[in-house]
Scaffold this motif. Structure first.
Motif, PDB file in Angstrom:
ATOM      1  N   VAL A 244      38.454  52.484  28.468  1.00  0.00           N
ATOM      2  CA  VAL A 244      38.202  51.245  27.733  1.00  0.00           C
ATOM      3  C   VAL A 244      38.511  50.035  28.613  1.00  0.00           C
ATOM      4  CG1 VAL A 244      38.966  49.827  25.784  1.00  0.00           C
ATOM      5  CG2 VAL A 244      38.518  52.263  25.463  1.00  0.00           C
ATOM      6  N   MET A 245      39.548  50.126  29.441  1.00  0.00           N
ATOM      7  CA  MET A 245      39.879  48.990  30.312  1.00  0.00           C
ATOM      8  C   MET A 245      38.831  48.784  31.399  1.00  0.00           C
ATOM      9  SD  MET A 245      44.036  48.823  30.517  1.00  0.00           S
ATOM     10  CE  MET A 245      44.446  50.566  30.536  1.00  0.00           C
ATOM     11  N   TRP A 246      38.051  49.806  31.697  1.00  0.00           N
ATOM     12  CA  TRP A 246      36.888  49.636  32.572  1.00  0.00           C
ATOM     13  C   TRP A 246      35.747  48.953  31.820  1.00  0.00           C
ATOM     14  CZ3 TRP A 246      35.917  50.056  37.628  1.00  0.00           C
ATOM     15  CH2 TRP A 246      36.770  50.810  38.435  1.00  0.00           C
ATOM     16  N   ASP A 247      35.445  49.464  30.625  1.00  0.00           N
ATOM     17  CA  ASP A 247      34.252  49.028  29.903  1.00  0.00           C
ATOM     18  C   ASP A 247      34.463  47.780  29.052  1.00  0.00           C
ATOM     19  OD1 ASP A 247      32.940  51.249  30.959  1.00  0.00           O
ATOM     20  OD2 ASP A 247      33.437  52.512  29.238  1.00  0.00           O
ATOM     21  N   ALA A 248      35.656  47.579  28.521  1.00  0.00           N
ATOM     22  CA  ALA A 248      35.933  46.432  27.642  1.00  0.00           C
ATOM     23  C   ALA A 248      37.359  45.965  27.867  1.00  0.00           C
ATOM     24  CB  ALA A 248      35.704  46.813  26.181  1.00  0.00           C
ATOM     25  N   PRO A 249      37.659  45.369  29.017  1.00  0.00           N
ATOM     26  CA  PRO A 249      39.031  44.933  29.306  1.00  0.00           C
ATOM     27  C   PRO A 249      39.491  43.866  28.315  1.00  0.00           C
ATOM     28  CG  PRO A 249      37.490  43.979  30.886  1.00  0.00           C
ATOM     29  CD  PRO A 249      36.721  44.985  30.093  1.00  0.00           C
ATOM     30  N   PRO A 250      40.803  43.812  28.050  1.00  0.00           N
ATOM     31  CA  PRO A 250      41.320  42.832  27.073  1.00  0.00           C
ATOM     32  C   PRO A 250      40.958  41.395  27.407  1.00  0.00           C
ATOM     33  CG  PRO A 250      42.989  44.468  27.597  1.00  0.00           C
ATOM     34  CD  PRO A 250      41.863  44.699  28.548  1.00  0.00           C
ATOM     35  N   PHE A 251      40.959  41.037  28.691  1.00  0.00           N
ATOM     36  CA  PHE A 251      40.525  39.714  29.125  1.00  0.00           C
ATOM     37  C   PHE A 251      39.238  39.868  29.920  1.00  0.00           C
ATOM     38  CE2 PHE A 251      45.125  38.849  28.635  1.00  0.00           C
ATOM     39  CZ  PHE A 251      45.043  37.738  27.802  1.00  0.00           C
ATOM     40  N   THR A 252      38.214  39.097  29.578  1.00  0.00           N
ATOM     41  CA  THR A 252      36.956  39.158  30.321  1.00  0.00           C
ATOM     42  C   THR A 252      37.038  38.368  31.615  1.00  0.00           C
ATOM     43  OG1 THR A 252      36.154  37.310  28.971  1.00  0.00           O
ATOM     44  CG2 THR A 252      35.542  39.534  28.279  1.00  0.00           C
ATOM     45  N   THR A 253      37.726  37.241  31.602  1.00  0.00           N
ATOM     46  CA  THR A 253      37.935  36.438  32.806  1.00  0.00           C
ATOM     47  C   THR A 253      39.378  35.943  32.831  1.00  0.00           C
ATOM     48  OG1 THR A 253      37.300  34.332  31.780  1.00  0.00           O
ATOM     49  CG2 THR A 253      35.538  35.623  32.797  1.00  0.00           C
ATOM     50  N   ILE A 254      39.819  35.558  34.022  1.00  0.00           N
ATOM     51  CA  ILE A 254      41.155  34.980  34.189  1.00  0.00           C
ATOM     52  C   ILE A 254      41.005  33.614  34.844  1.00  0.00           C
ATOM     53  CG2 ILE A 254      43.327  35.144  35.460  1.00  0.00           C
ATOM     54  CD1 ILE A 254      43.325  36.981  33.140  1.00  0.00           C
ATOM     55  N   LEU A 255      41.626  32.645  34.243  1.00  0.00           N
ATOM     56  CA  LEU A 255      41.602  31.279  34.752  1.00  0.00           C
ATOM     57  C   LEU A 255      42.960  30.983  35.377  1.00  0.00           C
ATOM     58  CD1 LEU A 255      39.938  28.468  34.369  1.00  0.00           C
ATOM     59  CD2 LEU A 255      41.593  28.052  32.554  1.00  0.00           C
ATOM     60  N   GLY A 256      43.005  30.546  36.559  1.00  0.00           N
ATOM     61  CA  GLY A 256      41.998  30.483  37.554  1.00  0.00           C
ATOM     62  C   GLY A 256      42.703  30.524  38.910  1.00  0.00           C
ATOM     63  N   ARG A 257      41.922  30.341  39.938  1.00  0.00           N
ATOM     64  CA  ARG A 257      42.422  30.182  41.304  1.00  0.00           C
ATOM     65  C   ARG A 257      41.793  28.919  41.872  1.00  0.00           C
ATOM     66  NH1 ARG A 257      44.649  34.167  39.518  1.00  0.00           N
ATOM     67  NH2 ARG A 257      45.460  35.960  40.681  1.00  0.00           N
ATOM     68  N   TRP A 258      42.458  28.326  42.862  1.00  0.00           N
ATOM     69  CA  TRP A 258      41.959  27.105  43.475  1.00  0.00           C
ATOM     70  C   TRP A 258      41.982  27.256  44.990  1.00  0.00           C
ATOM     71  CZ3 TRP A 258      44.659  27.407  38.994  1.00  0.00           C
ATOM     72  CH2 TRP A 258      44.057  26.836  37.865  1.00  0.00           C
ATOM     73  N   SER A 259      40.849  26.955  45.591  1.00  0.00           N
ATOM     74  CA  SER A 259      40.700  27.142  47.024  1.00  0.00           C
ATOM     75  C   SER A 259      41.621  26.193  47.790  1.00  0.00           C
ATOM     76  CB  SER A 259      39.244  26.897  47.432  1.00  0.00           C
ATOM     77  OG  SER A 259      39.076  27.054  48.816  1.00  0.00           O
ATOM     78  N   THR A 260      42.347  26.750  48.765  1.00  0.00           N
ATOM     79  CA  THR A 260      43.269  25.938  49.556  1.00  0.00           C
ATOM     80  C   THR A 260      42.566  25.216  50.700  1.00  0.00           C
ATOM     81  OG1 THR A 260      43.798  27.821  50.984  1.00  0.00           O
ATOM     82  CG2 THR A 260      45.182  27.496  49.030  1.00  0.00           C
ATOM     83  N   GLY A 261      41.330  25.597  50.987  1.00  0.00           N
ATOM     84  CA  GLY A 261      40.563  24.970  52.053  1.00  0.00           C
ATOM     85  C   GLY A 261      39.108  25.399  51.955  1.00  0.00           C
ATOM     86  N   ASP A 262      38.258  24.820  52.788  1.00  0.00           N
ATOM     87  CA  ASP A 262      36.861  25.226  52.810  1.00  0.00           C
ATOM     88  C   ASP A 262      36.767  26.660  53.329  1.00  0.00           C
ATOM     89  OD1 ASP A 262      36.438  22.643  52.050  1.00  0.00           O
ATOM     90  OD2 ASP A 262      35.476  21.997  53.914  1.00  0.00           O
ATOM     91  N   THR A 263      36.058  27.510  52.608  1.00  0.00           N
ATOM     92  CA  THR A 263      35.980  28.924  52.968  1.00  0.00           C
ATOM     93  C   THR A 263      34.711  29.535  52.391  1.00  0.00           C
ATOM     94  OG1 THR A 263      37.229  31.006  52.979  1.00  0.00           O
ATOM     95  CG2 THR A 263      37.272  29.721  50.949  1.00  0.00           C
ATOM     96  N   GLU A 264      34.465  30.788  52.739  1.00  0.00           N
ATOM     97  CA  GLU A 264      33.278  31.504  52.253  1.00  0.00           C
ATOM     98  C   GLU A 264      33.700  32.691  51.417  1.00  0.00           C
ATOM     99  OE1 GLU A 264      30.418  34.785  52.234  1.00  0.00           O
ATOM    100  OE2 GLU A 264      32.288  34.725  53.395  1.00  0.00           O
TER     101      GLU A 264
END
Length: 473
Positions: free
Chosen positions: A295-315
């Protein structure tokens, strides 16, 4: 180490840092996202690959990470992708007002999931060390006792809503004991926690209520410790301040409630509706812990996690990420990445490399606690009610989606009333623990002095496996 590749062509919404995107830019809120978030993720994957430019509330630009490998890359490299929301460029430029829907989740606080480096190690160490002191057997006894109390309230009726009458209450009742509160706090905290997560007009009042309860708990436990998580957190060598202690208690309480309630609901829904899933269970190819992992593969409790912030320009994933850009970890999307799951019909229940608990230094520290509550609670329910069935057609089930989660509003079931003979609840307060119906969230009030915690009952002896009874109907 931060990478510095040659910048590819930029998406206008992200290259300029504009608060509004170009025509056709997909939003992670609104009718499309709420009706079918997984469908939206697949459209974004087809259009942009493993990292997609999106818009969050207020049409603020962000990046949604869709690839499994890319999600782990972001989660495991805080030097490139920080957890500190003070790096968010749109917030620095004044584009995120105090009443913005994301402010409660992005306003910096002295908690471990908003810091990196040495400060993160200090704060998270206090949380993980204190959680490690919890008695796993004792927790399972609490789960069994509270699960039986909840079942006793609807067993004679032959019908119930497993969301509002079981899944939402069980994690909070258990967590009141883990944290060191009287169990009578559970029902009010359920309403307040759900209200906070929904972001309703009363969310601020609900947050104030939860904070007040936890502040009073810290005041009682300071200098008068007990055998509970709050006391261990207060006395930890990291020497958390009173504010840090309250914030981490709230973090653990709310995260455990939301994720575990959703996990219980999603697992019960699959057991009641998915014939393939039932076949694996009835054939002995899958245990209940295995079922939870599937179930945690197919329907995880959270669909997304907010958030991360880029520390610099990157790819990342072929996209050029600028310093200060916000990224959302797409846990549900990453779990169905075609690169790792080309055939979604194949079971992966023995594999724990899903993203349900994120990864890296900020991976959920209480995941084993959540598994124990869900595993024991579901086992108790299906042992008591082996003939349980869905009361409506699957198509009639209704979901509510938000930026971070998707959960059922109700899971109505029927069963033979005689199969729900009340279980003994030695030393418990019985049906008096829960209100007869859901009530509005109260304003903060003076919390009564703590009461003695009753001794949890031992798990009930089972005559036959509920798996065999469930599938022999």
């Amino acid at each position: 180490m931060s990478t510095t590749p040659t910048p590819p062509p930029q998406c206008p919404a992200h290259g300029t840092g504009s608060a509004s995107g170009p025509s056709g830019q997909r939003q992670l809120y609104g009718p499309e996202a709420e009706a079918d978030p997984m469908g939206l993720y697949e459209k974004l994957r087809a259009e942009h690959g493993t990292v997609a430019p999106v818009l969050v509330h207020g049409d603020l630009p962000a990046w949604l990470v869709l690839g499994h490998r890319e999600n782990l890359d972001v989660a495991r490299t805080p030097s490139r992708f920080s957890r500190d929301p003070r790096r968010w460029r749109d917030m620095q430029e004044g584009k995120v007002p105090a009443d913005h829907p994301l402010t409660p989740m992005t306003a910096w606080q002295p908690v471990c999931h908003f810091v990196d480096g040495e400060e993160h190690r200090r704060l998270r160490g206090a949380v993980t060390d204190s959680l490690a002191r919890c008695d796993r057997r004792g927790i399972r006894r609490y789960v069994t006792r509270f699960a039986n109390q909840l079942i006793d309230r609807f067993a004679a009726a032959g019908q119930a809503d497993l969301v509002t009458e079981f899944a939402e209450h069980l994690p909070m009742l258990v967590m009141t004991q883990v944290l060191g509160m009287p169990e009578s706090y559970g029902p009010k905290l359920v309403d307040a926690a759900r209200d906070m997560i929904k972001g309703t007009e009363t969310a601020v009042a609900s947050n104030d209520y939860v904070t007040t309860v936890l502040q009073q708990l810290v005041e009682r436990r300071t200098g008068n410790p007990g055998h509970d998580f709050a006391s261990w957190l207060i006395d930890h060598p990291a020497r958390l301040t009173a504010d840090e202690t309250v914030e981490h208690l709230r973090l653990v309480l709310i995260a455990a409630f939301e994720s575990t309630a959703n996990l219980i609901t999603n697992t019960l829904k699959v057991v009641l509706t998915d014939h393939r899933f039932r076949a694996h269970l009835s054939g002995g190819h899958m245990t209940l812990p295995d079922a939870l992992e599937q179930v945690m593969w197919d329907a995880p409790p959270f669909t997304t996690i907010l958030g991360r912030w880029s520390t610099g320009d990157t790819e990342l994933g072929g996209q050029w990420i600028k310093a200060g850009d916000m990224l959302l970890l797409g846990l549900a999307a990453g779990n169905v990445d075609p690169e790792i799951r080309p055939d979604l019909s194949q079971p992966v229940h023995g594999n724990r490399s899903h993203l349900a608990f994120s990864g890296g230094p900020h991976e959920c520290p209480g995941q084993d606690l959540g598994r124990a509550i869900a595993d024991t609670g579901i086992d108790t329910l299906l042992t008591r009610l082996p003939d349980i069935q869905l009361a409506v057609k699957e198509a009639q089930l209704h979901y509510v989606s938000s930026l971070m989660s998707r959960h059922l509003t109700a899971l109505p079931v029927t069963f033979a009333p005689s199969s729900g003979t009340p279980a003994p609840t030695e030393g418990s307060t019985g049906v008096g623990v829960l209100p007869a119906r859901r009530q509005s969230v109260p304003l903060p009030e003076v919390v009564p002095a703590p009461v003695a915690t009753p001794r949890a009952e031992e798990p009930r002896a089972r005559k036959t496996s509920w798996w065999s009874r469930l599938f022999s109907r």
